[in-house]
Design a protein around this motif. Structure first.
Motif, PDB file in Angstrom:
ATOM      1  N   PHE A 257       0.786  -1.229   0.000  1.00 21.27           N
ATOM      2  CA  PHE A 257       0.000   0.000   0.000  1.00 21.27           C
ATOM      3  C   PHE A 257       0.821   1.283   0.000  1.00 21.27           C
ATOM      4  O   PHE A 257       0.241   2.370   0.034  1.00 21.27           O
ATOM      5  CB  PHE A 257      -0.925   0.028   1.228  1.00 21.27           C
ATOM      6  N   GLY A 258       2.134   1.172  -0.011  1.00 22.40           N
ATOM      7  CA  GLY A 258       2.998   2.337   0.123  1.00 22.40           C
ATOM      8  C   GLY A 258       2.718   3.443  -0.887  1.00 22.40           C
ATOM      9  O   GLY A 258       2.623   4.616  -0.523  1.00 22.40           O
ATOM     10  N   GLU A 259       2.575   3.082  -2.152  1.00 21.36           N
ATOM     11  CA  GLU A 259       2.350   4.088  -3.187  1.00 21.36           C
ATOM     12  C   GLU A 259       1.003   4.784  -3.021  1.00 21.36           C
ATOM     13  O   GLU A 259       0.910   6.002  -3.153  1.00 21.36           O
ATOM     14  CB  GLU A 259       2.442   3.455  -4.568  1.00 21.36           C
ATOM     15  N   SER A 260      -0.039   4.018  -2.725  1.00 19.96           N
ATOM     16  CA  SER A 260      -1.365   4.627  -2.571  1.00 19.96           C
ATOM     17  C   SER A 260      -1.426   5.493  -1.309  1.00 19.96           C
ATOM     18  O   SER A 260      -2.062   6.550  -1.320  1.00 19.96           O
ATOM     19  CB  SER A 260      -2.465   3.565  -2.549  1.00 19.96           C
ATOM     20  N   ILE A 261      -0.749   5.072  -0.246  1.00 19.74           N
ATOM     21  CA  ILE A 261      -0.714   5.888   0.967  1.00 19.74           C
ATOM     22  C   ILE A 261       0.066   7.173   0.698  1.00 19.74           C
ATOM     23  O   ILE A 261      -0.350   8.252   1.116  1.00 19.74           O
ATOM     24  CB  ILE A 261      -0.122   5.095   2.156  1.00 19.74           C
ATOM     25  N   GLN A 262       1.182   7.053  -0.024  1.00 18.33           N
ATOM     26  CA  GLN A 262       1.969   8.246  -0.341  1.00 18.33           C
ATOM     27  C   GLN A 262       1.160   9.220  -1.203  1.00 18.33           C
ATOM     28  O   GLN A 262       1.205  10.428  -0.997  1.00 18.33           O
ATOM     29  CB  GLN A 262       3.267   7.862  -1.060  1.00 18.33           C
ATOM     30  N   LYS A 263       0.397   8.697  -2.142  1.00 21.30           N
ATOM     31  CA  LYS A 263      -0.454   9.547  -2.977  1.00 21.30           C
ATOM     32  C   LYS A 263      -1.492  10.272  -2.115  1.00 21.30           C
ATOM     33  O   LYS A 263      -1.732  11.468  -2.281  1.00 21.30           O
ATOM     34  CB  LYS A 263      -1.148   8.704  -4.045  1.00 21.30           C
ATOM     35  N   TYR A 264      -2.100   9.540  -1.174  1.00 22.73           N
ATOM     36  CA  TYR A 264      -3.078  10.137  -0.265  1.00 22.73           C
ATOM     37  C   TYR A 264      -2.430  11.230   0.582  1.00 22.73           C
ATOM     38  O   TYR A 264      -3.005  12.306   0.772  1.00 22.73           O
ATOM     39  CB  TYR A 264      -3.691   9.051   0.627  1.00 22.73           C
ATOM     40  N   VAL A 265      -1.223  10.960   1.070  1.00 22.12           N
ATOM     41  CA  VAL A 265      -0.491  11.943   1.886  1.00 22.12           C
ATOM     42  C   VAL A 265      -0.202  13.194   1.069  1.00 22.12           C
ATOM     43  O   VAL A 265      -0.363  14.320   1.561  1.00 22.12           O
ATOM     44  CB  VAL A 265       0.818  11.321   2.441  1.00 22.12           C
TER      45      VAL A 265
END
Length: 65
Positions: free
Chosen positions: A29-37
């Motif tokens: 989930f790292g990329e999607s969490i980073q996008k959300y951040v």
């Protein structure tokens, strides 16, 4: 599946399980969490930590007694 000796529920083992879960969450989930951040300005580490703890409940544990 995670195999654990019932006698080895030490703090070190718990930290190891948290680290495994953190790596798993970051990988998936790292990329999607980073996008959300990036979009919201939320705290990345806090979100990863929350997902890491939730992720621990998805594992199957086998306790060797």
């Amino acid at each position: 599946m995670i195999y654990i000796k019932f006698q080895d529920l030490s703090e070190e083992k718990q930290e190891e399980l948290l680290q495994v879960s953190r790596e798993h969450v970051t990988h998936i989930f790292g990329e999607s969490i980073q996008k959300y951040v990036d979009e919201t300005g939320a705290d990345y580490e806090k979100l990863i930590d929350e997902e890491m703890i939730k992720n621990l409940y998805t594992y199957d544990y086998v306790f060797n007694i």
